[in-house]
Design a protein around this motif. Structure first.
Motif, PDB file in Angstrom:
ATOM      1  N   ASP A  93     -28.696 -36.822 -38.668  1.00 55.14           N
ATOM      2  CA  ASP A  93     -29.216 -36.926 -37.310  1.00 55.14           C
ATOM      3  C   ASP A  93     -28.162 -37.536 -36.383  1.00 55.14           C
ATOM      4  N   ILE A  94     -28.011 -36.960 -35.207  1.00 47.67           N
ATOM      5  CA  ILE A  94     -27.065 -37.462 -34.221  1.00 47.67           C
ATOM      6  C   ILE A  94     -27.724 -38.592 -33.432  1.00 47.67           C
ATOM      7  N   LEU A  95     -27.132 -39.787 -33.499  1.00 43.93           N
ATOM      8  CA  LEU A  95     -27.705 -40.971 -32.856  1.00 43.93           C
ATOM      9  C   LEU A  95     -27.196 -41.172 -31.438  1.00 43.93           C
ATOM     10  N   ASP A  96     -25.966 -40.733 -31.168  1.00 46.20           N
ATOM     11  CA  ASP A  96     -25.414 -40.858 -29.824  1.00 46.20           C
ATOM     12  C   ASP A  96     -24.286 -39.840 -29.697  1.00 46.20           C
ATOM     13  N   ILE A 132     -21.101 -28.943 -36.651  1.00 46.72           N
ATOM     14  CA  ILE A 132     -21.520 -28.485 -37.980  1.00 46.72           C
ATOM     15  C   ILE A 132     -20.777 -29.246 -39.069  1.00 46.72           C
ATOM     16  N   LEU A 133     -19.467 -29.352 -38.927  1.00 45.32           N
ATOM     17  CA  LEU A 133     -18.668 -30.022 -39.945  1.00 45.32           C
ATOM     18  C   LEU A 133     -18.957 -31.516 -40.010  1.00 45.32           C
ATOM     19  N   LEU A 134     -19.102 -32.153 -38.851  1.00 44.53           N
ATOM     20  CA  LEU A 134     -19.398 -33.587 -38.849  1.00 44.53           C
ATOM     21  C   LEU A 134     -20.728 -33.882 -39.532  1.00 44.53           C
ATOM     22  N   ARG A 135     -21.737 -33.109 -39.202  1.00 45.62           N
ATOM     23  CA  ARG A 135     -23.044 -33.352 -39.801  1.00 45.62           C
ATOM     24  C   ARG A 135     -23.019 -33.065 -41.302  1.00 45.62           C
ATOM     25  N   ALA A 136     -22.255 -32.056 -41.705  1.00 43.86           N
ATOM     26  CA  ALA A 136     -22.130 -31.758 -43.137  1.00 43.86           C
ATOM     27  C   ALA A 136     -21.480 -32.914 -43.894  1.00 43.86           C
ATOM     28  N   ARG A 137     -20.443 -33.507 -43.308  1.00 43.30           N
ATOM     29  CA  ARG A 137     -19.793 -34.640 -43.978  1.00 43.30           C
ATOM     30  C   ARG A 137     -20.752 -35.824 -44.107  1.00 43.30           C
ATOM     31  N   ALA A 138     -21.578 -36.055 -43.094  1.00 40.71           N
ATOM     32  CA  ALA A 138     -22.557 -37.143 -43.181  1.00 40.71           C
ATOM     33  C   ALA A 138     -23.606 -36.851 -44.242  1.00 40.71           C
ATOM     34  N   ILE A 139     -24.106 -35.634 -44.263  1.00 39.36           N
ATOM     35  CA  ILE A 139     -25.182 -35.267 -45.189  1.00 39.36           C
ATOM     36  C   ILE A 139     -24.707 -35.307 -46.631  1.00 39.36           C
ATOM     37  N   GLU A 140     -23.547 -34.726 -46.910  1.00 37.67           N
ATOM     38  CA  GLU A 140     -23.111 -34.628 -48.304  1.00 37.67           C
ATOM     39  C   GLU A 140     -22.641 -35.967 -48.864  1.00 37.67           C
ATOM     40  N   ASN A 141     -22.160 -36.856 -47.990  1.00 36.80           N
ATOM     41  CA  ASN A 141     -21.717 -38.175 -48.445  1.00 36.80           C
ATOM     42  C   ASN A 141     -22.767 -39.257 -48.215  1.00 36.80           C
ATOM     43  N   GLN A 142     -23.908 -38.883 -47.614  1.00 36.84           N
ATOM     44  CA  GLN A 142     -25.033 -39.784 -47.378  1.00 36.84           C
ATOM     45  C   GLN A 142     -24.567 -41.114 -46.772  1.00 36.84           C
ATOM     46  N   CYS A 143     -23.804 -40.953 -45.677  1.00 38.40           N
ATOM     47  CA  CYS A 143     -23.264 -42.118 -44.992  1.00 38.40           C
ATOM     48  C   CYS A 143     -23.212 -41.826 -43.501  1.00 38.40           C
ATOM     49  N   TYR A 144     -22.909 -42.844 -42.731  1.00 42.74           N
ATOM     50  CA  TYR A 144     -22.713 -42.661 -41.297  1.00 42.74           C
ATOM     51  C   TYR A 144     -21.355 -42.015 -41.041  1.00 42.74           C
ATOM     52  N   VAL A 145     -21.287 -41.213 -39.988  1.00 51.13           N
ATOM     53  CA  VAL A 145     -20.031 -40.632 -39.519  1.00 51.13           C
ATOM     54  C   VAL A 145     -19.842 -41.023 -38.056  1.00 51.13           C
ATOM     55  N   LEU A 146     -18.683 -41.587 -37.753  1.00 49.15           N
ATOM     56  CA  LEU A 146     -18.338 -41.975 -36.393  1.00 49.15           C
ATOM     57  C   LEU A 146     -17.112 -41.168 -35.976  1.00 49.15           C
ATOM     58  N   ASN A 176     -17.304 -34.396 -27.351  1.00 47.80           N
ATOM     59  CA  ASN A 176     -18.495 -34.550 -28.183  1.00 47.80           C
ATOM     60  C   ASN A 176     -18.311 -35.604 -29.266  1.00 47.80           C
ATOM     61  N   SER A 177     -17.728 -36.751 -28.884  1.00 45.94           N
ATOM     62  CA  SER A 177     -17.723 -37.905 -29.787  1.00 45.94           C
ATOM     63  C   SER A 177     -19.169 -38.213 -30.156  1.00 45.94           C
ATOM     64  N   MET A 178     -19.389 -38.618 -31.405  1.00 42.53           N
ATOM     65  CA  MET A 178     -20.772 -38.868 -31.815  1.00 42.53           C
ATOM     66  C   MET A 178     -20.858 -39.804 -33.003  1.00 42.53           C
ATOM     67  N   LEU A 179     -22.045 -40.390 -33.140  1.00 50.46           N
ATOM     68  CA  LEU A 179     -22.415 -41.183 -34.309  1.00 50.46           C
ATOM     69  C   LEU A 179     -23.552 -40.456 -34.997  1.00 50.46           C
ATOM     70  N   ILE A 180     -23.393 -40.217 -36.301  1.00 52.09           N
ATOM     71  CA  ILE A 180     -24.358 -39.443 -37.088  1.00 52.09           C
ATOM     72  C   ILE A 180     -24.827 -40.300 -38.249  1.00 52.09           C
ATOM     73  N   ASP A 181     -26.120 -40.254 -38.544  1.00 48.94           N
ATOM     74  CA  ASP A 181     -26.664 -41.066 -39.638  1.00 48.94           C
ATOM     75  C   ASP A 181     -26.604 -40.305 -40.957  1.00 48.94           C
ATOM     76  N   ASP A 228      -8.667 -32.843 -41.112  1.00 51.39           N
ATOM     77  CA  ASP A 228      -9.106 -33.293 -42.443  1.00 51.39           C
ATOM     78  C   ASP A 228     -10.570 -32.964 -42.696  1.00 51.39           C
ATOM     79  N   MET A 229     -11.376 -32.951 -41.646  1.00 50.47           N
ATOM     80  CA  MET A 229     -12.816 -32.810 -41.837  1.00 50.47           C
ATOM     81  C   MET A 229     -13.210 -31.466 -42.420  1.00 50.47           C
ATOM     82  N   ARG A 230     -12.287 -30.509 -42.449  1.00 52.57           N
ATOM     83  CA  ARG A 230     -12.561 -29.202 -43.046  1.00 52.57           C
ATOM     84  C   ARG A 230     -12.377 -29.208 -44.566  1.00 52.57           C
ATOM     85  N   PHE A 231     -11.985 -30.341 -45.129  1.00 49.75           N
ATOM     86  CA  PHE A 231     -11.641 -30.401 -46.548  1.00 49.75           C
ATOM     87  C   PHE A 231     -12.503 -31.459 -47.238  1.00 49.75           C
TER      88      PHE A 231
END
Length: 278
Positions: free
Chosen positions: A242-245, A202-216, A233-238, A169-172
């Motif tokens: 920015d990758i927090l963990d 790349i895709l995870l950070r893009a989803r966080a940036i464009e929606n201005q929300c956290y991504v888990l 590479n599970s991660m939390l992004i602000d 889904d993250m590609r859409f």
């Protein structure tokens, strides 16, 4: 259950969220035991919400294995485990994906199910976009055993509005726009090593940036019995990207805080969501 209903009231709280990373096997009992241990660890570190990866209860030897263990909504050992664990710990718990009964007898819905601290099912999302990939001998065709969902799903917690999605889904990005404004996007996955190495971060950070929300993002991360290698590479992004963990490979957790002051700051400094015209 209105999948996009917003029933929150009052000021939102900051919340601590955790993503569990697993290397699931073909044996459900073994996987539930591993998930229980990692959920316990997350709660011990203060998690209010815990997310499990895609296919956490079973990574079968073949596509038909998940069809054999599919459950009807609200009934079965996998859902019982999720409900009982959420209640025991008093946390929000998202079963990244589990196989649920589909209309076709030889298929499943690949479903993400969310439980509140009372152990009640509050949201269900059926994966809409089904993965297909072919490169040399590496081939995947999810539509052969999975029935596609149709409805975007978001739900409310005391620490923010949560949007659900699964892996491919993250590609859409249009799916995430359909969710509206959310505070947290949850993306459980079993990304292949080939596609993950190229596109996952790349895709995870893009989803966080464009929606201005956290991504888990809660991932499978290793080599499975069926020979499939998942990227991890599970991660939390602000909301700034920015990758927090991060957890590169193997079993473990990533954990951090949903900070509403940070969300407000990013949206005030760069009000892109207000600038949308489509």
């Amino acid at each position: 259950m209105n999948p996009l209903q917003n029933d929150s009231s009052g000021a939102l709280k900051n919340g601590r969220v955790a993503a569990v990373q697993m290397v699931s096997t073909s044996r459900i009992d073994e996987n539930l035991h591993a998930a229980r241990t990692l959920i316990d660890e997350s709660v011990a570190q203060g998690a209010d919400l815990v997310v499990l990866p895609e296919y956490f209860p079973i990574m079968g030897m073949r596509d038909g294995d998940k069809v054999k263990v599919r459950e009807a909504e609200g009934r079965g050992p996998i859902q019982d485990f999720l409900a009982e664990t959420a209640l025991r710990h008093g946390v929000w718990l998202i079963g990244g994906s589990i196989p649920l009964v589909a209309d076709a007898a030889d298929k499943v819905f690949n479903s993400s199910v969310a439980y509140n601290p009372q152990g009640e099912l509050v949201a269900r999302y059926d994966k809409i976009h089904l993965f297909g990939f072919q490169k040399g001998k590496e081939r995947y065709n999810e539509s052969a055993s999975i029935e596609a969902g149709k409805q975007p799903v978001a739900f409310d917690t005391p620490f923010g509005r949560v949007g659900l999605s699964i892996c491919y889904d993250m590609r859409f990005p249009e799916l995430y726009r359909a969710l509206g404004v959310v505070d947290l996007l949850v993306i459980p996955a079993a990304f292949t090593e080939t596609t993950g190495r190229a596109h996952w971060e790349i895709l995870l950070r893009a989803r966080a940036i464009e929606n201005q929300c956290y991504v888990l993002a809660s991932a499978q991360g290793g080599t499975h019995e069926n020979g499939r290698e998942t990227h991890g590479n599970s991660m939390l992004i602000d909301p700034w990207g920015d990758i927090l963990d991060r957890k590169p490979k193997g079993q473990g957790i990533v954990i951090g805080e949903i900070d509403h002051a940070r969300i407000a700051e990013v949206r005030a400094n760069l009000p892109a969501l207000k600038h949308r015209v489509m």
